[in-house]
Motif scaffolding. Structure first.
Motif, PDB file in Angstrom:
ATOM      1  N   SER A 255      10.444   2.256 -10.498  1.00  0.00           N
ATOM      2  CA  SER A 255       9.328   2.384  -9.564  1.00  0.00           C
ATOM      3  C   SER A 255       7.976   2.062 -10.187  1.00  0.00           C
ATOM      4  O   SER A 255       6.939   2.517  -9.711  1.00  0.00           O
ATOM      5  CB  SER A 255       9.301   3.802  -8.964  1.00  0.00           C
ATOM      6  OG  SER A 255      10.521   4.099  -8.341  1.00  0.00           O
TER       7      SER A 255
ATOM      8  N   CYS B 279      -1.165   1.253  -4.673  1.00  0.00           N
ATOM      9  CA  CYS B 279       0.167   0.692  -4.440  1.00  0.00           C
ATOM     10  C   CYS B 279       0.063  -0.830  -4.397  1.00  0.00           C
ATOM     11  O   CYS B 279      -1.026  -1.398  -4.315  1.00  0.00           O
ATOM     12  CB  CYS B 279       0.761   1.217  -3.132  1.00  0.00           C
ATOM     13  SG  CYS B 279      -0.150   0.711  -1.652  1.00  0.00           S
TER      14      CYS B 279
ATOM     15  N   VAL C 134       6.088   0.480   6.596  1.00  0.00           N
ATOM     16  CA  VAL C 134       6.485   1.495   5.624  1.00  0.00           C
ATOM     17  C   VAL C 134       6.571   0.859   4.236  1.00  0.00           C
ATOM     18  O   VAL C 134       7.222  -0.179   4.065  1.00  0.00           O
ATOM     19  CB  VAL C 134       7.841   2.130   5.988  1.00  0.00           C
ATOM     20  CG1 VAL C 134       8.229   3.194   4.963  1.00  0.00           C
ATOM     21  CG2 VAL C 134       7.781   2.737   7.386  1.00  0.00           C
TER      22      VAL C 134
ATOM     23  N   SER D 245       7.906   0.094   0.725  1.00  0.00           N
ATOM     24  CA  SER D 245       9.250   0.147   0.160  1.00  0.00           C
ATOM     25  C   SER D 245       9.404  -0.930  -0.906  1.00  0.00           C
ATOM     26  O   SER D 245       8.817  -2.015  -0.794  1.00  0.00           O
ATOM     27  CB  SER D 245      10.306  -0.055   1.254  1.00  0.00           C
ATOM     28  OG  SER D 245      11.607  -0.177   0.702  1.00  0.00           O
ATOM     29  N   VAL D 246      10.201  -0.632  -1.924  1.00  0.00           N
ATOM     30  CA  VAL D 246      10.472  -1.614  -2.965  1.00  0.00           C
ATOM     31  C   VAL D 246      11.298  -2.774  -2.412  1.00  0.00           C
ATOM     32  O   VAL D 246      11.366  -3.849  -3.009  1.00  0.00           O
ATOM     33  CB  VAL D 246      11.201  -0.943  -4.154  1.00  0.00           C
ATOM     34  CG1 VAL D 246      12.620  -0.563  -3.770  1.00  0.00           C
ATOM     35  CG2 VAL D 246      11.196  -1.845  -5.381  1.00  0.00           C
ATOM     36  N   LYS D 247      11.914  -2.564  -1.258  1.00  0.00           N
ATOM     37  CA  LYS D 247      12.738  -3.605  -0.637  1.00  0.00           C
ATOM     38  C   LYS D 247      11.899  -4.678   0.046  1.00  0.00           C
ATOM     39  O   LYS D 247      12.393  -5.770   0.316  1.00  0.00           O
ATOM     40  CB  LYS D 247      13.704  -2.978   0.379  1.00  0.00           C
ATOM     41  CG  LYS D 247      14.738  -2.037  -0.201  1.00  0.00           C
ATOM     42  CD  LYS D 247      15.624  -1.465   0.901  1.00  0.00           C
ATOM     43  CE  LYS D 247      16.739  -0.609   0.320  1.00  0.00           C
ATOM     44  NZ  LYS D 247      16.219   0.585  -0.375  1.00  0.00           N
ATOM     45  N   ASN D 248      10.660  -4.385   0.395  1.00  0.00           N
ATOM     46  CA  ASN D 248       9.817  -5.337   1.118  1.00  0.00           C
ATOM     47  C   ASN D 248       9.537  -6.590   0.273  1.00  0.00           C
ATOM     48  O   ASN D 248       9.261  -6.476  -0.922  1.00  0.00           O
ATOM     49  CB  ASN D 248       8.495  -4.687   1.502  1.00  0.00           C
ATOM     50  CG  ASN D 248       8.669  -3.450   2.372  1.00  0.00           C
ATOM     51  OD1 ASN D 248       9.750  -3.204   2.903  1.00  0.00           O
ATOM     52  ND2 ASN D 248       7.607  -2.681   2.519  1.00  0.00           N
TER      53      ASN D 248
ATOM     54  N   LYS E 268      10.316  -2.782   5.780  1.00  0.00           N
ATOM     55  CA  LYS E 268      10.751  -1.542   6.409  1.00  0.00           C
ATOM     56  C   LYS E 268       9.764  -1.085   7.476  1.00  0.00           C
ATOM     57  O   LYS E 268       8.556  -1.119   7.278  1.00  0.00           O
ATOM     58  CB  LYS E 268      10.900  -0.458   5.339  1.00  0.00           C
ATOM     59  CG  LYS E 268      11.642   0.795   5.777  1.00  0.00           C
ATOM     60  CD  LYS E 268      11.891   1.709   4.589  1.00  0.00           C
ATOM     61  CE  LYS E 268      12.745   2.906   4.978  1.00  0.00           C
ATOM     62  NZ  LYS E 268      13.032   3.780   3.811  1.00  0.00           N
TER      63      LYS E 268
ATOM     64  N   LYS F  83      13.297   4.615   9.081  1.00  0.00           N
ATOM     65  CA  LYS F  83      14.280   5.083   8.120  1.00  0.00           C
ATOM     66  C   LYS F  83      15.412   4.079   7.924  1.00  0.00           C
ATOM     67  O   LYS F  83      15.826   3.797   6.804  1.00  0.00           O
ATOM     68  CB  LYS F  83      14.847   6.433   8.569  1.00  0.00           C
ATOM     69  CG  LYS F  83      15.878   6.998   7.614  1.00  0.00           C
ATOM     70  CD  LYS F  83      16.424   8.327   8.106  1.00  0.00           C
ATOM     71  CE  LYS F  83      17.491   8.861   7.140  1.00  0.00           C
ATOM     72  NZ  LYS F  83      18.067  10.152   7.613  1.00  0.00           N
ATOM     73  N   ASP F  84      15.930   3.554   9.011  1.00  0.00           N
ATOM     74  CA  ASP F  84      17.024   2.587   8.937  1.00  0.00           C
ATOM     75  C   ASP F  84      16.725   1.346   9.762  1.00  0.00           C
ATOM     76  O   ASP F  84      17.639   0.705  10.290  1.00  0.00           O
ATOM     77  CB  ASP F  84      18.338   3.232   9.406  1.00  0.00           C
ATOM     78  CG  ASP F  84      18.843   4.295   8.451  1.00  0.00           C
ATOM     79  OD1 ASP F  84      19.065   3.962   7.270  1.00  0.00           O
ATOM     80  OD2 ASP F  84      19.009   5.454   8.873  1.00  0.00           O
TER      81      ASP F  84
ATOM     82  N   PHE G 144      14.494  -2.367   9.810  1.00  0.00           N
ATOM     83  CA  PHE G 144      13.786  -3.347   8.988  1.00  0.00           C
ATOM     84  C   PHE G 144      13.547  -4.612   9.813  1.00  0.00           C
ATOM     85  O   PHE G 144      14.413  -5.018  10.597  1.00  0.00           O
ATOM     86  CB  PHE G 144      14.602  -3.698   7.740  1.00  0.00           C
ATOM     87  CG  PHE G 144      14.948  -2.522   6.875  1.00  0.00           C
ATOM     88  CD1 PHE G 144      14.211  -2.240   5.733  1.00  0.00           C
ATOM     89  CD2 PHE G 144      16.007  -1.681   7.202  1.00  0.00           C
ATOM     90  CE1 PHE G 144      14.523  -1.150   4.933  1.00  0.00           C
ATOM     91  CE2 PHE G 144      16.330  -0.586   6.411  1.00  0.00           C
ATOM     92  CZ  PHE G 144      15.581  -0.325   5.277  1.00  0.00           C
TER      93      PHE G 144
ATOM     94  N   GLU H  54      15.478  -0.812 -11.137  1.00  0.00           N
ATOM     95  CA  GLU H  54      14.767   0.322 -10.557  1.00  0.00           C
ATOM     96  C   GLU H  54      14.911   1.554 -11.435  1.00  0.00           C
ATOM     97  O   GLU H  54      15.811   1.640 -12.253  1.00  0.00           O
ATOM     98  CB  GLU H  54      15.320   0.627  -9.159  1.00  0.00           C
ATOM     99  CG  GLU H  54      15.174  -0.584  -8.229  1.00  0.00           C
ATOM    100  CD  GLU H  54      15.867  -0.356  -6.895  1.00  0.00           C
ATOM    101  OE1 GLU H  54      16.474   0.722  -6.705  1.00  0.00           O
ATOM    102  OE2 GLU H  54      15.823  -1.263  -6.056  1.00  0.00           O
TER     103      GLU H  54
END
Length: 388
Positions: free
Chosen positions: A231, A313, A324, A326-329, A354, A357-358, A360, A388
């Protein structure tokens, strides 16, 4: 089994009727009926008006229904309906294998079910970040001892390797840092066929011998090791699109485009029977330049985020499509690869982020297809031990 983008979901959340429902019960031969006796000029004018007026789902199911009336109707509809590159519309199931529009991002979203380890891709029907959507593709995650597999299917309820609607897969290494996307249908002449039993699509039925089925490598995705620790920094992605030449992003560039599903030995197109072509020759199932030696492949990299001092951030401008952190973005752009960067290298080709919660969002454009974009986004969901 119902055929189409996916059969009508048994779940309440899949409220949009699947493409297949309009074509259910249609004989494979598309026998000529009394409707085929209409004057050709009148028929074309009627179908053209339907194509023009029914421009969005769920109304667009009328266009699909017309293609299933008889052979002559189908041939006219195939001429009238343009590819997503030209029209910006996803109509037939083959559309998920065709490149998106050149000038705009096609807006989609992905719903994740962590309990069943499944992912469903929908076409956004409104500007809202969450709506019912039009189902396009589904994927299921399978954990192995040394890797992770994601099978990608046209059916919302059938995602097993033994199912006839499986059109590809994504496989990761043990660390979750390297991924390979496989297409079950030959994406371009000279594509590399992987014959290993460990990577074979078990459910892939034998196509026409002149159009062999199997696992064809179409993309390689890698994530760099995060030397800052967990992170402490954004992920770094690197995607080599084996099926797309680097020249595709240039003005006038062309990416191979599948125009039909090839036929199997029984004469049925897999996985969509009602889109059966007149010929099973390879050159009829692909458009664009056909060559035996591929030029340099398109390479995509993630757009570097900037550090926001006030928010503390990493930030990217998703123009309201991601809400939201997120590291996935991520956002992907074309990499110059030893050349000078031009305007085409600043254009976002795929963005993923994101919103719940679920939930995207997934927006893509030419030269990526929905299938290729979905596979890349699935790699972001996977656990990355070294990153990560």
């Amino acid at each position: 089994m119902k055929w189409g983008y996916g059969s009508k979901s048994r779940c309440r959340q899949s409220s949009v009727v699947a493409v297949a429902e309009e074509t259910e019960g249609i004989d494979e031969g598309l026998v000529e009926s009394c409707w085929a006796n209409l004057p050709l000029e009148l028929l074309r004018e009627v179908l053209m008006r339907i194509e023009d007026t029914e421009s969005k789902w769920p109304l667009r199911k009328s266009v699909v229904a017309c293609s299933g009336v008889c052979r002559s109707w189908r041939e006219i509809m195939k001429e009238l309906v343009n590819t997503p590159e030209v029209s910006g519309k996803l109509t037939f199931p083959i559309s998920v294998k065709q490149p998106g529009p050149r000038d705009t991002l096609l807006q989609c979203f992905i719903k994740r079910n962590q309990t069943t380890q499944t992912y469903h891709l929908y076409l956004s029907l409104t500007q809202a970040l969450a709506d019912d959507g039009k189902f396009l593709l589904a994927a299921r995650k399978y954990r192995r001892a040394t890797c992770t597999d994601y099978t990608i299917s046209l059916d919302a309820n059938e995602m097993s390797k033994g199912g006839g609607t499986c059109i590809g897969k994504l496989r990761s290494n043990f660390l979750g840092t390297k991924f390979t996307t496989y297409d079950s249908i030959l994406p371009y002449a000279g594509a590399k066929l992987v014959k290993s039993r460990s990577t074979r699509l078990v459910g892939s039925k034998q196509m026409n011998p002149r159009v062999p089925s199997g696992n064809y490598e179409v993309a390689h995705i890698s994530y760099e090791l995060n030397v800052l620790g967990a992170s402490r920094g954004p992920r770094r992605m690197h995607c080599v699109m084996d099926a797309i030449p680097a020249s595709a992003i240039k003005p006038g560039g062309i990416a191979p485009t599948q125009v039909d599903f090839p036929m199997d030995n029984s004469g049925s197109s897999l996985p969509m029977r009602f889109l059966r072509a007149k010929s099973s020759r390879l050159e009829k199932s692909l458009s664009g330049p056909i060559e035996t030696e591929r030029e340099g492949s398109l390479v995509l990299k993630n757009k570097a985020p900037r550090w926001h001092e006030q928010l503390q951030c990493w930030c990217l401008n998703f123009h309201g499509r991601v809400t939201v952190a997120s590291v996935k973005n991520f956002q992907l752009v074309a990499s110059p690869e030893n050349g000078a960067a031009g305007p085409e290298h600043e254009k976002v080709i795929l963005q993923f982020g994101k919103v719940g919660k679920d939930m995207f969002t997934m927006d893509y454009r030419y030269p990526l297809s929905a299938f290729q974009a979905f596979a890349i986004c699935l790699s972001s969901f996977d656990t990355k031990i070294a990153c990560e």
